[in-house]
Scaffold this active site. Structure first.
Site, PDB file in Angstrom:
ATOM      1  N   GLU A 183       0.802  -1.223   0.000  1.00 38.57           N
ATOM      2  CA  GLU A 183       0.000   0.000   0.000  1.00 38.57           C
ATOM      3  C   GLU A 183       0.837   1.276   0.000  1.00 38.57           C
ATOM      4  O   GLU A 183       0.307   2.368  -0.213  1.00 38.57           O
ATOM      5  CB  GLU A 183      -0.940  -0.010   1.210  1.00 38.57           C
ATOM      6  CG  GLU A 183      -2.051  -1.054   1.074  1.00 38.57           C
ATOM      7  CD  GLU A 183      -2.874  -1.225   2.345  1.00 38.57           C
ATOM      8  OE1 GLU A 183      -2.421  -0.756   3.413  1.00 38.57           O
ATOM      9  OE2 GLU A 183      -3.945  -1.846   2.271  1.00 38.57           O
ATOM     10  N   GLU A 194       7.196 -21.700   8.661  1.00 38.55           N
ATOM     11  CA  GLU A 194       7.591 -20.818   9.770  1.00 38.55           C
ATOM     12  C   GLU A 194       8.620 -21.453  10.696  1.00 38.55           C
ATOM     13  O   GLU A 194       9.262 -20.767  11.487  1.00 38.55           O
ATOM     14  CB  GLU A 194       6.371 -20.413  10.583  1.00 38.55           C
ATOM     15  CG  GLU A 194       5.780 -21.497  11.448  1.00 38.55           C
ATOM     16  CD  GLU A 194       4.666 -20.976  12.343  1.00 38.55           C
ATOM     17  OE1 GLU A 194       4.766 -21.216  13.558  1.00 38.55           O
ATOM     18  OE2 GLU A 194       3.719 -20.350  11.838  1.00 38.55           O
TER      19      GLU A 194
END
Length: 304
Positions: free
Chosen positions: A85, A116
């Site tokens: 963004e 992870e």
């Protein structure tokens, strides 16, 4: 290997939601809403730590450095969203704020949960970004113990980069390996262990703060207006026009004509009108003022 997660507040049971499975629709939503109300208060408690992180990031930007987010699962996706963004909101180059997610781009849409656990891969993924000592790395992990994130942060420290962690548990493991830790303790989740809920909301709020405040400090905002908006579609072009007419008081048509002269650079249009100077002078004044519009207006006025 057995992991003891019982000490993590994000893994404990929430006594306020024990009977949520017996409630009607509106009551379920009410309980979720009540729990969410505590998130902003938890963020408020760590504003000083967020402030230090913002200063580290803005200092990196001033030196031409970059901001890297790194995370896994929901935490990694939130980093991707915030990074994506920045270019349309602040006209930053895509490389200035980057996000790395465990499992790669595919993990943005499909859960790759095992990714992870690989601390070495965290190191490898970060090392591919041609790091310099001017860059800063933010590790995002709700539990505060994600190996992928910790591996990346340790690698960054070894290279002399400034490091920041964002977690949702007190005394997190990740907090011990960074220059500045941010621990937003939101308490047990509505659904036990589902950190896509309150923890993720807290992380999104903090990430918004990190980039928005840093960009404000870099002159990307005039008053409370996005004067560095990248007008790449009709909506953003309209926003640019509205910003110019709001600041200058000129008509919609005049704002449109002025922006067409500047290639839809809002800052340049504002300085041209406010200081009554030509395009070249406005651009030069903005550059000399490091992007700060108020300073650029004063500098341009001196030209006259």
């Amino acid at each position: 290997m057995e992991l003891d997660l019982t000490s993590l507040t994000t893994e404990q049971r929430n006594l306020q939601t024990n009977s949520i499975d017996t409630l009607g629709t509106l009551d379920i939503l009410t309980v979720i809403n009540q729990e969410d109300q505590g998130v902003s208060l938890a963020v408020k408690k760590v504003l000083p730590q967020i402030g230090v992180a913002v200063d580290l990031i803005s200092q990196a930007f001033e030196k031409g450095g970059r901001l890297f987010y790194i995370g896994a699962g929901t935490s990694g996706r939130l980093g991707v969203i915030d990074a994506a963004e920045c270019p349309p909101t602040f006209s930053t180059p895509p490389e200035q704020v980057q996000a790395i997610i465990a499992g790669g781009a595919e993990a943005m849409f499909d859960a790759i949960e095992g990714a992870e656990d690989d601390s070495r891969q965290g190191r490898v993924d970060l090392s591919t970004r041609n790091l310099t000592s001017d860059d800063v790395v933010v590790g995002i992990t709700a539990s505060g113990r994600t190996p992928y994130v910790i591996g990346a942060l340790e690698a960054a420290k070894e290279l002399g980069l400034k490091t920041i962690s964002l977690s949702c548990n007190p005394d997190s493991v990740v907090s011990k390996v960074v220059d500045q830790s941010i621990e937003v303790v939101v308490g047990p989740e509505i659904l036990t262990g589902s950190t896509r809920m309150k923890a993720a909301t807290a992380q999104k709020m903090v990430l918004n703060m990190l980039t928005t405040a840093s960009m404000i400090k870099m002159g990307k905002v005039y008053e409370n207006l996005m004067v560095d908006v990248n007008a790449t579609n009709l909506k953003l072009m309209e926003r640019a026009k509205n910003i110019v007419l709001t600041v200058t008081g000129i008509t919609y048509k005049d704002a449109e004509e002025l922006l067409e002269k500047t290639g839809y650079e809002v800052k340049t249009a504002i300085v041209m009108h406010k200081a009554d100077v030509p395009l070249v002078v406005a651009k030069e004044s903005i550059q000399k003022s490091n992007g700060f519009v108020k300073k650029a207006i004063e500098a341009a006025k001196r030209f006259n």
